[in-house]
Design a protein around this motif. Structure first.
Motif, mmCIF file in Angstrom:
data_model
loop_
_atom_site.group_PDB
_atom_site.id
_atom_site.type_symbol
_atom_site.label_atom_id
_atom_site.label_comp_id
_atom_site.label_asym_id
_atom_site.label_seq_id
_atom_site.Cartn_x
_atom_site.Cartn_y
_atom_site.Cartn_z
ATOM 1 N N MET A 1 0.852 17.187 -48.245
ATOM 2 C CA MET A 1 0.808 15.667 -47.976
ATOM 3 C C MET A 1 0.847 15.284 -49.444
ATOM 4 S SD MET A 1 -2.322 16.016 -45.149
ATOM 5 C CE MET A 1 -2.739 14.300 -45.454
ATOM 6 N N SER A 2 0.385 15.702 -50.439
ATOM 7 C CA SER A 2 0.508 14.821 -51.881
ATOM 8 C C SER A 2 1.844 14.878 -52.170
ATOM 9 C CB SER A 2 -0.397 16.014 -52.928
ATOM 10 O OG SER A 2 0.508 17.142 -53.477
ATOM 11 N N GLY A 3 2.703 15.620 -51.719
ATOM 12 C CA GLY A 3 4.108 15.406 -52.216
ATOM 13 C C GLY A 3 4.531 16.255 -53.463
ATOM 14 N N VAL A 4 3.535 17.436 -53.663
ATOM 15 C CA VAL A 4 3.717 18.280 -54.921
ATOM 16 C C VAL A 4 5.260 19.035 -54.729
ATOM 17 C CG1 VAL A 4 2.774 20.117 -53.719
ATOM 18 C CG2 VAL A 4 2.881 19.767 -56.288
ATOM 19 N N ILE A 5 5.891 19.074 -53.693
ATOM 20 C CA ILE A 5 7.360 19.765 -53.567
ATOM 21 C C ILE A 5 8.195 18.802 -52.883
ATOM 22 C CG2 ILE A 5 6.333 21.941 -53.467
ATOM 23 C CD1 ILE A 5 7.232 22.289 -50.530
ATOM 24 N N GLY A 6 7.680 17.432 -52.548
ATOM 25 C CA GLY A 6 8.601 16.550 -52.135
ATOM 26 C C GLY A 6 8.761 16.643 -50.487
ATOM 27 N N ARG A 7 9.860 16.098 -50.174
ATOM 28 C CA ARG A 7 10.157 16.313 -48.524
ATOM 29 C C ARG A 7 10.496 17.664 -48.325
ATOM 30 N NH1 ARG A 7 14.755 15.248 -45.473
ATOM 31 N NH2 ARG A 7 15.842 14.567 -47.214
ATOM 32 N N ILE A 8 9.871 18.019 -47.157
ATOM 33 C CA ILE A 8 10.089 19.493 -46.795
ATOM 34 C C ILE A 8 11.398 19.634 -46.230
ATOM 35 C CG2 ILE A 8 9.230 21.609 -45.687
ATOM 36 C CD1 ILE A 8 6.500 20.188 -45.593
ATOM 37 N N LEU A 9 12.030 20.587 -46.500
ATOM 38 C CA LEU A 9 13.481 20.963 -46.140
ATOM 39 C C LEU A 9 13.635 22.257 -45.196
ATOM 40 C CD1 LEU A 9 15.694 19.981 -49.037
ATOM 41 C CD2 LEU A 9 14.999 18.460 -47.210
ATOM 42 N N SER A 10 13.140 23.406 -45.646
ATOM 43 C CA SER A 10 13.316 24.697 -45.122
ATOM 44 C C SER A 10 11.770 25.439 -45.064
ATOM 45 C CB SER A 10 14.244 25.288 -45.169
ATOM 46 O OG SER A 10 14.069 25.974 -46.658
ATOM 47 N N GLN B 1 12.064 18.700 -35.362
ATOM 48 C CA GLN B 1 12.524 17.429 -35.024
ATOM 49 C C GLN B 1 13.041 16.453 -36.455
ATOM 50 O OE1 GLN B 1 9.773 13.934 -33.540
ATOM 51 N NE2 GLN B 1 10.813 14.509 -31.566
ATOM 52 N N ASN B 2 12.187 17.056 -37.449
ATOM 53 C CA ASN B 2 12.518 16.070 -38.699
ATOM 54 C C ASN B 2 13.600 16.844 -39.442
ATOM 55 O OD1 ASN B 2 11.103 18.699 -39.328
ATOM 56 N ND2 ASN B 2 9.443 17.699 -40.442
ATOM 57 N N GLY B 3 14.337 17.755 -38.974
ATOM 58 C CA GLY B 3 15.271 18.329 -39.796
ATOM 59 C C GLY B 3 15.000 19.783 -40.046
ATOM 60 N N VAL B 4 13.683 20.219 -40.555
ATOM 61 C CA VAL B 4 13.596 21.281 -41.110
ATOM 62 C C VAL B 4 13.927 22.578 -40.294
ATOM 63 C CG1 VAL B 4 11.262 22.889 -41.623
ATOM 64 C CG2 VAL B 4 11.465 20.372 -42.256
ATOM 65 N N LEU B 5 14.508 23.492 -41.221
ATOM 66 C CA LEU B 5 14.916 24.781 -40.443
ATOM 67 C C LEU B 5 13.616 25.958 -41.015
ATOM 68 C CD1 LEU B 5 18.589 24.984 -40.938
ATOM 69 C CD2 LEU B 5 17.363 24.679 -38.692
ATOM 70 N N MET B 6 13.344 26.441 -39.804
ATOM 71 C CA MET B 6 12.296 27.635 -40.276
ATOM 72 C C MET B 6 12.721 29.099 -39.571
ATOM 73 S SD MET B 6 9.616 29.550 -38.506
ATOM 74 C CE MET B 6 8.659 28.781 -37.196
ATOM 75 N N THR B 7 12.685 29.861 -40.383
ATOM 76 C CA THR B 7 12.831 31.394 -40.097
ATOM 77 C C THR B 7 11.529 32.069 -40.124
ATOM 78 O OG1 THR B 7 13.213 32.084 -42.538
ATOM 79 C CG2 THR B 7 15.194 31.596 -41.234
ATOM 80 N N TYR B 8 11.350 32.895 -39.102
ATOM 81 C CA TYR B 8 10.098 33.442 -38.668
ATOM 82 C C TYR B 8 10.323 35.100 -38.260
ATOM 83 C CZ TYR B 8 5.787 34.335 -36.228
ATOM 84 O OH TYR B 8 4.519 34.949 -35.580
ATOM 85 N N CYS B 9 9.437 35.735 -38.722
ATOM 86 C CA CYS B 9 9.549 37.360 -38.320
ATOM 87 C C CYS B 9 8.235 37.694 -37.982
ATOM 88 C CB CYS B 9 10.318 38.245 -39.140
ATOM 89 S SG CYS B 9 9.548 38.475 -40.612
ATOM 90 N N LEU B 10 7.943 38.496 -37.151
ATOM 91 C CA LEU B 10 6.598 39.180 -36.691
ATOM 92 C C LEU B 10 6.836 40.656 -36.520
ATOM 93 C CD1 LEU B 10 3.660 39.374 -35.821
ATOM 94 C CD2 LEU B 10 4.314 38.490 -33.748
ATOM 95 N N ASN B 11 6.210 41.535 -37.188
ATOM 96 C CA ASN B 11 6.148 43.007 -37.042
ATOM 97 C C ASN B 11 4.565 43.533 -36.699
ATOM 98 O OD1 ASN B 11 9.095 44.069 -37.384
ATOM 99 N ND2 ASN B 11 8.474 42.611 -39.229
ATOM 100 N N ALA B 12 4.559 44.329 -35.700
ATOM 101 C CA ALA B 12 3.266 44.745 -35.444
ATOM 102 C C ALA B 12 2.808 46.159 -35.874
ATOM 103 C CB ALA B 12 3.033 44.523 -33.855
ATOM 104 N N PHE B 13 3.452 46.730 -36.751
ATOM 105 C CA PHE B 13 3.283 48.149 -37.090
ATOM 106 C C PHE B 13 3.471 48.320 -38.690
ATOM 107 C CE2 PHE B 13 7.439 47.118 -35.581
ATOM 108 C CZ PHE B 13 8.286 47.509 -36.770
ATOM 109 N N THR B 14 2.782 47.572 -39.280
ATOM 110 C CA THR B 14 2.874 47.582 -40.831
ATOM 111 C C THR B 14 1.779 47.911 -41.652
ATOM 112 O OG1 THR B 14 2.179 45.224 -41.000
ATOM 113 C CG2 THR B 14 4.416 45.566 -41.168
#
Length: 435
Positions: A148-157, A293-306
């Motif tokens: 919210m402080s803008g330390v990395i600016g507008r979020i892109l990914s 909706q704001n254009g951000v692209l997110m990659t997500y992964c979940l592994n249950a045996f680490t």
């Protein structure tokens, strides 16, 4: 002062936090007047646990007498902490009978049930709070503050990796969560935490999801790699249990023995089912690409045996990058031991990177549980919340819909738009973010 009256549906492990909070710390303003569950033994046990903390009788009702409980006890609010597949039934009927609702995550497990909750809320106007404790954890709030402080600016990914270790992760494959008909799979039951906090960090909602996933580790083939050729249906009846690195003995878990093993006779639910069973139908390894909706692209992964449990997230913006990690626990032969903790690092463009000491909290889920309970049971103490921690049915819907869309995408091999799953869900309340 008139106390706010609560009833609770579901008295399993997670439900204990709410009932003990009402009858303990928040007893001056709240009153737990009744409990309801499918299991007579667990009802008696929870009633006995809290009877010493209150000066009145907490009545108990079997699940089929839910409406009778509402009529007789006249609660202001119903707390829903039962099996995920039944959430929508109790949420909707409670609102129709004039009660507000507090529900554990996930709000529900599929788009049809979600639409039913949305439509019922619109029709009745009652409140439905979803208990996302991840938002309340101080370190997660610190990340929100920095964004919210803008330390990395507008979020892109954004890239989010979550690891469930061979202690906690395996437990989902012993319990009712192992079947999607009960839980929606880990994409819904577990990842709803992550999808909600990501939506909240971004102050946006998902638009489309593409996913791949499979059950790669908790399989009969993996059992054979451990030299297990004759696995039983449950640990307590397995002839090979001593050879299994995933054995679960009730003698080592007195809380589970008291809550579940002692009450199997009432509903036939076994808490120590084999993690390698062919009857399991949820994935243990999943990868997603999500557009917001704001254009951000997110990659997500979940592994249950680490080997260790926690997450790593990297958020990229127009002014730099924020990395946040939480090594919550490390799996050992005897269970979990504490991990190395939390970190936040800022990488500005054209400047040296630097570490930020994360805000700290006490208690479970990184300190999130205590702050969540304060918000829902003592809202008058919250003077102003610029982070908008509180989550209602709208946030509950968008958190599960990423997982619901992922399940459909894994089944069809195609990307899924969320507006093809549900309608009439407004934007949740989010803080403004840097433009």
């Amino acid at each position: 002062m008139t106390k706010r009256r609560f009833v609770q549906v579901g008295v399993g492990g997670r439900g204990e936090m709410f009932s003990l909070a009402i009858t303990g710390k928040y007893a001056a303003s709240c009153e737990l007047v009744a409990l309801c569950d499918v299991n007579e033994g667990r009802l008696k046990l929870r009633s006995q646990e809290i009877e010493g903390a209150v000066t009145y009788q907490v009545k108990t009702y079997p699940a089929e007498q839910f409406e009778k409980m509402i009529a007789e006890m006249k609660p202001d609010c119903v707390i829903v902490t039962c099996i995920d597949r039944e959430h929508d039934n109790y949420i909707c009927r409670a609102m129709e009978l004039g009660c507000d609702v507090i529900t554990e995550k996930p709000m529900t497990i599929d788009e049809q049930r979600c639409q039913r909750i949305v439509d019922t809320q619109h029709r009745t106007g009652k409140k439905c709070i979803v208990t996302f404790n991840y938002r309340y954890a101080p370190a997660r709030t610190h990340v929100k503050d920095l964004l919210m402080s803008g330390v990395i600016g507008r979020i892109l990914s954004l890239d989010f990796q979550y690891l469930l270790d061979t202690s906690h992760g395996a437990d989902y494959f012993r319990r009712w969560h192992r079947n999607k008909a009960n839980s929606g799979g880990l994409m819904v039951h577990k990842s709803t935490h992550h999808f909600d906090v990501i939506n909240w960090w971004l102050s946006s909602i998902p638009v489309s999801v593409y996913a791949e996933g499979r059950r790669a580790f908790y399989t009969p083939e993996q059992a054979k790699r451990y030299g297990l050729n004759n696995c039983g249906t449950r640990c307590s009846e397995c002839v090979e249990v001593e050879k299994c690195p995933f054995k679960m003995k009730f003698a080592d878990h007195p809380f589970l023995a008291k809550l579940y093993q002692a009450n199997e006779k009432y509903d036939g639910y076994f808490r120590d089912q084999c993690v390698f069973s062919p009857k399991i139908d949820i994935e243990d390894s999943m990868n997603l690409v999500v557009r917001y909706q704001n254009g951000v692209l997110m990659t997500y992964c979940l592994n249950a045996f680490t080997p260790w449990e926690g997450f790593r997230v990297a958020i990229n913006g127009t002014k730099g990058r924020l990395e946040h990690s939480w090594e919550e626990a490390v799996a050992s032969k005897t269970g979990q031991v504490p991990g190395s903790g939390e970190t936040i690092t800022i990488f500005p463009h054209f400047e040296p990177h630097y570490s930020v000491e994360p805000w700290k909290g006490q208690g479970l889920h990184g300190g999130g549980d205590e702050r969540l309970l304060e918000n829902i049971f003592n809202p008058a103490s919250i003077k102003e919340d610029k982070y908008m921690h509180a989550a209602d049915y709208r946030a509950g819907a968008y958190s599960i819909l990423t997982g619901v869309a992922a399940n459909r995408s894994m089944a069809t091999g195609q990307p899924v738009r969320l507006d093809s799953l549900i309608k009439n869900v407004a934007m949740p309340d989010f803080p403004a973010m840097p433009e």
